[in-house]
Scaffold this motif. Structure first.
Motif, short mmCIF file in Angstrom:
data_model
loop_
_atom_site.label_atom_id
_atom_site.label_comp_id
_atom_site.label_asym_id
_atom_site.label_seq_id
_atom_site.Cartn_x
_atom_site.Cartn_y
_atom_site.Cartn_z
N ASN A 14 20.26 -15.51 -9.07
CA ASN A 14 20.38 -15.42 -10.52
C ASN A 14 19.01 -15.29 -11.17
OD1 ASN A 14 23.23 -15.64 -10.77
ND2 ASN A 14 23.07 -17.82 -10.27
N GLY A 15 18.81 -14.23 -11.89
CA GLY A 15 17.53 -14.01 -12.54
C GLY A 15 17.53 -12.67 -13.24
N LYS A 16 16.34 -12.16 -13.51
CA LYS A 16 16.20 -10.86 -14.18
C LYS A 16 14.89 -10.22 -13.75
CE LYS A 16 14.16 -12.92 -18.35
NZ LYS A 16 14.28 -13.06 -19.83
N TRP A 17 14.83 -8.91 -13.90
CA TRP A 17 13.61 -8.17 -13.61
C TRP A 17 12.73 -8.14 -14.86
CZ3 TRP A 17 12.21 -6.78 -8.83
CH2 TRP A 17 13.19 -6.71 -7.85
N VAL A 18 11.47 -8.52 -14.71
CA VAL A 18 10.54 -8.55 -15.83
C VAL A 18 9.32 -7.69 -15.48
CG1 VAL A 18 11.28 -10.83 -16.60
CG2 VAL A 18 9.39 -10.63 -14.97
N ARG A 19 8.62 -7.24 -16.49
CA ARG A 19 7.44 -6.41 -16.30
C ARG A 19 6.37 -7.16 -15.51
NH1 ARG A 19 7.74 -0.88 -17.24
NH2 ARG A 19 9.03 -0.46 -19.08
N ASP A 20 5.67 -6.42 -14.67
CA ASP A 20 4.61 -7.01 -13.85
C ASP A 20 3.41 -6.07 -13.85
OD1 ASP A 20 3.11 -8.44 -12.02
OD2 ASP A 20 4.16 -7.64 -10.29
N LYS A 21 2.32 -6.48 -14.48
CA LYS A 21 1.14 -5.63 -14.59
C LYS A 21 0.42 -5.45 -13.25
CE LYS A 21 0.19 -6.81 -19.43
NZ LYS A 21 -0.80 -7.38 -20.38
N LEU A 22 0.58 -6.41 -12.35
CA LEU A 22 -0.16 -6.35 -11.09
C LEU A 22 0.30 -5.21 -10.19
CD1 LEU A 22 -0.50 -10.11 -10.12
CD2 LEU A 22 -2.28 -8.59 -10.94
N GLY A 23 1.59 -4.96 -10.16
CA GLY A 23 2.09 -3.91 -9.28
C GLY A 23 2.14 -4.38 -7.84
N PRO A 24 2.41 -3.45 -6.91
CA PRO A 24 2.61 -3.81 -5.50
C PRO A 24 1.31 -4.11 -4.77
CG PRO A 24 2.78 -1.45 -5.77
CD PRO A 24 2.65 -2.01 -7.15
N LEU A 25 1.45 -4.70 -3.58
CA LEU A 25 0.29 -5.00 -2.73
C LEU A 25 -0.27 -3.76 -2.07
CD1 LEU A 25 1.42 -8.25 -0.86
CD2 LEU A 25 -0.58 -8.02 -2.32
N TYR A 26 0.53 -2.74 -1.92
CA TYR A 26 0.12 -1.55 -1.17
C TYR A 26 0.63 -0.31 -1.88
CZ TYR A 26 4.99 -1.54 0.40
OH TYR A 26 6.36 -1.52 0.43
N ASN A 27 0.19 0.87 -1.43
CA ASN A 27 0.73 2.10 -1.98
C ASN A 27 1.07 3.07 -0.86
OD1 ASN A 27 -1.65 3.56 -1.27
ND2 ASN A 27 -2.64 2.82 -3.13
N GLY A 28 1.46 4.27 -1.19
CA GLY A 28 1.97 5.20 -0.20
C GLY A 28 0.94 5.74 0.76
N THR A 29 -0.34 5.53 0.48
CA THR A 29 -1.38 6.08 1.35
C THR A 29 -2.08 5.02 2.19
OG1 THR A 29 -3.09 5.89 -0.36
CG2 THR A 29 -1.81 7.93 -0.30
N THR A 30 -1.82 3.75 1.92
CA THR A 30 -2.54 2.69 2.63
C THR A 30 -1.74 2.10 3.77
OG1 THR A 30 -1.73 1.07 1.03
CG2 THR A 30 -3.88 2.05 0.58
N CYS A 31 -0.53 2.58 3.99
CA CYS A 31 0.31 2.02 5.05
C CYS A 31 0.88 3.16 5.88
CB CYS A 31 1.43 1.18 4.44
SG CYS A 31 2.54 0.48 5.65
#
Length: 464
Positions: free
Chosen positions: A111-128
């Motif tokens: 139970n919860g909701k999705w909220v905005r997150d300025k940090l973003g993910p730990l990785y991106n499409g080119t680093t993994c």
């Protein structure tokens, strides 16, 4: 002191040492409640208290990787996360807080909701380098990257940001296996990408079409992580062009492609669901039990709900019997059904067109999605009762159905292939509205998995 030191290696970020967080530029509401001894009477206590943090500092860093990974290719907002943090002080108040956490009811992450997150993910499409091509939405040209900047916020508790070093510490010298369908692989690749920000996974084994059986090793912590393709968990024959045009399932026999390796697995994450929707014939005691959508065959139509339940029973029963009965134990986690978000035909432009999460109350968990999720939760609860008879055997549900239902924006859609609109918008284009972009909402599944593991570890130390 030893127990307290262990507990501090898995402390939640919000209760770590305030001085350490000030150095990292992060505020904290946690206050060290330990009392400073009087220095006016005896100098020796002062000396001891002065040297103790230094000794703990050295001990801590000899147990953790000394150097963070290169962050040159990571998003700028994520670089702080990968910097080495100063270890927390060992105050008795921290032990009592963690003991309190264990005694409280586990957090309800459903139970919860999705909220905005300025940090973003730990990785991106080119680093993994472990992302399956079909889920690498960034490198395939998806331009609307807003789906990367959301986080799941439970109502009753806080879900900390994923800490790869803590995960690696908890899994040190162990073998973690993901077993199931392509959603298990999706979750596995998400985990590998997040862990790769702290330690390099080395591919040591691969086999099968589409790399359905793979194994990685983290030398830094002597950790093995594997994936086993087993879309039914039980023994099955998949439909093919050269064989039957339906699946065949043997519900009372576990799939030995992973069952035979249980002896060497310390933790298993199971995931099934979508493959049970396909036409199939079911067997039990080597006799036909019935079928699902099998016109032309002289079998009784029995649907797939009861079949999925039987398959789960067989898989969990096998884990308990083979691992619990011999005293070796293991941890078993079942990731619940992840809903798809097709709107119209799968091969038509705009099959999953949403660009933001559903708002709270905008989408209700119902129908088949709710039924499959409920069966899985019920079977885990039943297995928990049996597992309690064996020491060191733990079973838990990773309930991601609702939080996944709320993320229609997180699928590859047409970006399962590179630059699908390079030659203009096409009326017909293949879409994937089932799996998840990496990075994407599936990363949250592993955040919750880490919290399950953290709670298990703290509970085991408190009970010692």
């Amino acid at each position: 002191m030893e127990k307290s030191s262990k507990l501090h290696s898995v402390l939640r970020p919000e209760i770590r040492d305030s001085e350490s967080r000030r150095e990292m530029g992060v505020s904290s509401s946690f206050k060290d409640q330990s009392h400073t001894p009087s220095l006016t009477r005896k100098p020796w206590p002062y000396t001891i208290y002065a040297l103790l943090p230094i000794a703990i500092f050295l001990l801590f860093f000899y147990r953790l990787p000394l150097l963070p990974p290169s962050t040159d290719q990571l998003p700028r907002s994520n670089r702080l996360i990968l910097s080495a943090s100063v270890p927390p002080s060992l105050s008795s108040s921290s032990f009592s807080q963690e003991e309190k956490i264990v005694n409280e009811a586990p957090c309800d992450y459903t139970n919860g909701k999705w909220v905005r997150d300025k940090l973003g993910p730990l990785y991106n499409g080119t680093t993994c380098g472990t992302i399956k091509e079909g889920q690498n939405c960034i490198t395939h040209g998806r331009a609307d990257l807003g789906y990367l900047y959301w986080r799941w916020k439970p109502r009753q508790c806080k879900l900390p940001r994923f800490d790869p070093n803590t995960f690696l510490q908890l899994l040190r010298n162990k073998h973690l296996a993901f077993v199931g369908d392509s959603m298990a692989r999706n979750q596995l690749e998400s985990l590998l990408c997040m862990l790769a920000t702290a330690s390099t996974p080395n591919l040591v084994y691969r086999d099968g079409e589409d790399n359905k059986f793979r194994r990685w090793h983290f030398a830094s912590h002597n950790i093995t992580i594997s994936v086993y393709w087993s879309p039914f968990l039980v023994r099955g024959v998949e439909k093919s062009k050269t064989g039957p045009d339906h699946n065949e399932l043997y519900l009372d026999h576990v799939d030995e492609k992973w069952g035979n390796d249980l002896e060497h697995i310390d933790m298993v994450v199971l995931s099934i669901g979508h493959w049970f929707l396909h036409p199939a014939v079911y067997y039990e005691d080597d006799e036909v039990l019935g079928c699902h959508y099998c016109p032309g065959l002289n079998h009784t139509e029995i649907g797939f709900y009861g079949v999925l339940r039987k398959a789960l029973k067989t898989a969990l029963k096998t884990i308990i019997e083979r691992k619990g009965a011999n005293g070796k134990g293991t941890d078993a986690v079942l990731t619940t059904f992840s809903p798809s978000h097709f709107e119209g035909d799968w091969d038509k432009a705009g099959a999953c067109p949403k660009t933001q999460p559903y708002k709270e109350g905008e989408k209700v968990l119902e129908g088949m999605d709710a039924d499959l999720r409920n069966i899985e939760v019920e079977e885990v609860e039943a297995a928990k009762g049996i597992a309690k008879q064996f020491q060191g055997l733990r079973v838990e549900v990773l309930d991601v159905t609702k939080l996944s239902l709320m993320r229609p924006d997180g699928h590859p859609g047409p970006y399962m292939y590179p630059f699908p609109f390079a030659n203009g918008v096409q009326e017909r284009v293949q879409n994937d509205c089932v799996h998840w972009c990496l990075p994407g909402p599936v990363d949250t599944w592993n955040q919750i998995l880490l919290e399950i593991m953290r709670r298990w570890q703290i509970q085991s130390w408190v009970e010692e």
